[in-house]
Scaffold this active site. Structure first.
Site, mmCIF file in Angstrom:
data_model
loop_
_atom_site.group_PDB
_atom_site.id
_atom_site.type_symbol
_atom_site.label_atom_id
_atom_site.label_comp_id
_atom_site.label_asym_id
_atom_site.label_seq_id
_atom_site.Cartn_x
_atom_site.Cartn_y
_atom_site.Cartn_z
ATOM 1 N N ARG A 42 0.853 -1.193 0.000
ATOM 2 C CA ARG A 42 0.000 0.000 0.000
ATOM 3 C C ARG A 42 0.885 1.238 0.000
ATOM 4 O O ARG A 42 1.666 1.449 0.919
ATOM 5 C CB ARG A 42 -0.931 0.005 1.230
ATOM 6 N N SER A 111 -12.701 -4.324 0.084
ATOM 7 C CA SER A 111 -13.010 -3.876 1.441
ATOM 8 C C SER A 111 -14.506 -3.625 1.574
ATOM 9 O O SER A 111 -15.102 -2.962 0.719
ATOM 10 C CB SER A 111 -12.261 -2.584 1.765
ATOM 11 N N LYS A 140 -5.970 4.381 10.113
ATOM 12 C CA LYS A 140 -7.064 4.945 9.316
ATOM 13 C C LYS A 140 -8.077 5.563 10.279
ATOM 14 O O LYS A 140 -9.079 4.953 10.623
ATOM 15 C CB LYS A 140 -7.727 3.862 8.455
#
Length: 213
Positions: A42, A111, A140
């Site tokens: 990521r 997701s 997050k």
């Protein structure tokens, strides 16, 4: 690339926030040595060229350890580097559109936060689901919280494997017991650790206990 759901036991998501004087490749190899079974690259800040360079390095490492290599969000780059698959969120491209682009051989992860999203993702070609955030996480901060009950309902509503993500660590992972997940996805629990290899080994043991229960 088809995969066994057992490969989702310890799903590592990279984060260069804690690199300091080490390279991402060094950190990833430590995680792989510790037993990480699935790896997602990521990158939110790298330009396309750097991202491609990094992805080729990490892909080579994953190949050496026979671990599936997934790119987060960037379908074009996943195809360019020959990744095993790609993972997309609800705000990214539709699962069906991604599947059309990558074909049937690449892995597609999606997701989700609700049963409806989960069923829709499966219907549109997802191979596995990432569900979260299941615990409060600094990685997050704006992520939606998913309760244990919803996580369990999602696992029961779909036939594809589910991975829990978000704030999971050594202290709370056992709270996911009985949910039906196939594994856990970890970021800081692995990459913020002083000993990535040792922490990966420990979290793999705990994940196996959660999944078997």
């Amino acid at each position: 690339m088809r995969f066994d759901k057992k490969q989702l036991l310890l799903y590592a998501v990279t984060d260069r926030s804690w690199l300091k004087d080490r390279t991402l490749s060094m950190e990833v190899e430590e995680a792989l040595k510790g037993g990480v079974t699935f790896l997602q690259l990521r990158e939110k800040e790298l330009g396309e060229n750097r991202f491609l360079e990094e992805s080729l390095k990490i892909k080579a490492l994953c190949r050496n350890y026979n671990v599936p290599f997934i790119i987060n969000d960037n379908v074009k780059l996943a195809l360019a580097c020959g990744a095993d698959g790609v993972h997309v969120g609800q705000s990214d491209m539709k699962a069906s559109d991604v599947r059309d682009l990558i074909g049937q051989d690449m892995i597609l992860g999606v997701s989700v936060q609700t049963v409806e999203q989960a069923v829709d993702a499966e219907d549109n070609g997802a191979d596995y689901l990432g569900v979260g955030t299941v615990f409060v996480t600094a990685t997050k901060a704006d992520a939606d919280f998913v309760s244990y009950e919803t996580l369990k309902s999602i696992c029961h509503a779909v036939s594809i494997p589910v991975v829990a993500i978000g704030g999971i660590n050594e202290e709370n992972i056992m709270e996911l017991t009985g949910s039906g997940i196939a594994g856990v996805a970890l970021v800081s629990a692995i990459f913020a650790s002083k000993s990535i290899k040792a922490k990966s080994k420990r979290m793999l043991q705990l994940s196996e206990r959660v999944v078997k229960s």
